[in-house]
Design an enzyme around this catalytic site. Sequence first.
Site, PDB file in Angstrom:
ATOM      1  CB  CYS A 134      -0.078   0.026   4.287  1.00 37.53           C
ATOM      2  SG  CYS A 134       1.364  -0.688   4.443  1.00 37.53           S
ATOM      3  CB  CYS A 137       0.880  -3.577   5.420  1.00 35.68           C
ATOM      4  SG  CYS A 137       1.781  -1.901   5.646  1.00 35.68           S
ATOM      5  CG  ASP A 138      -2.964  -4.349   4.872  1.00 37.37           C
ATOM      6  OD1 ASP A 138      -2.578  -5.318   5.548  1.00 37.37           O
ATOM      7  OD2 ASP A 138      -3.724  -3.151   5.163  1.00 37.37           O
TER       8      ASP A 138
END
Length: 310
Positions: A134, A137-138
């Site tokens: 992701c 997200c990261d």
Amino acid sequence: MEKIYDVMIIGAGPAGLAAGTYAGRSRLDTLIIEQAKDGGQIVITAEIENYPGGIEGETGPSLVERMSKQASGFGAQKVKDTIVDVELEGEIKHLKGLNGDYYGKTVIIATGANPRPIGCPGEKELIGKGVSYCATCDAAFFEDFQIFVVGGGDSAVEEALYLAKFGRKVTIIHRRDELRAAKSIQEKAFANEKIDFLWDSVVVELSGDGILDTMVVENVKTKERTTIKADEEDGTFGVFVFIGFTPHAQLFEGKLDMENGYILTDDDMKTSIPGVFAAGDVRKKSLRQVITAAADGAIAATQAERYIEG
Ligand code: NAP
């Protein structure tokens, strides 16, 4: 006496939420069951530029938030639960959740698909410690670090473009010597100075002591293996995997007609059991996009209404 819904929707991604909107708007007593957050895979998508009429800067989470509000606005109820067993035959369908039982006249399965892992040693252990599925997200964890993206489809290349805003360099590792991604997306990647390519290559091992710092890549043609180590100063690098999806449909194996793990439907989203429909990425189809998921959901809800009316 248990409540009997008109429509029970499993999954609150674009397919489930669109089905919820259509069913709710048709004044059907509708329940959407989701085990995690609304949105499914789309919430891990940084930018959506091809949803018709989409607003500039649209992201997965922003689109899903509006979809979710819209479904609730039309009266679709929501419950957080994980469905662990289903009884789909008969007039009243029964869904067994970890937190309760749900009964309804129809079921729309919109459970989506999960990211496919590489499957190499070290991958599982290093999730969240260098390995990610992701970018939204990261990505921020890898500001100015080296980043590798595995895959050659739309997701891999689009996410590589996004990741290039964070990493100092992004290398796309692809198992062939040409990308699968749409030409317009490819062009952007080829034009991006931060992005380069490792062709004909697959990741065969990931390792590191608590944090990813080493990767072994194999050239599929020469079988030559190369070990890539993290810069000493960095101590780590990011590996973002985008190599397709596994349908979230194990629950329906042996109960519905399926192919390669995907649920088979007709053009009206009808599965092999009357009153049971499937919509979105979980069904066998040629194009898995937000727009096709939403369209599936609309069709499934409309057909559920017709089924109930007899
Ligand atoms: P995909 O199109 O199935 O592409 C998967 C990529 O991963 C392919 O390049 C494939 O290589 C590679 N791959 C598969 N298994 C692998 C393995 N075991 N090891 C190494 N590489 C492997 O998946 P996706 O990119 O996630 O896209 C899924 C669907 O969503 C597609 O229909 C796509 O068009 C759509 N999508 C659209 C957009 C958009 O339009 N904005 C954005 C994201 C996704 P090969 O090419 O050699 O098969």
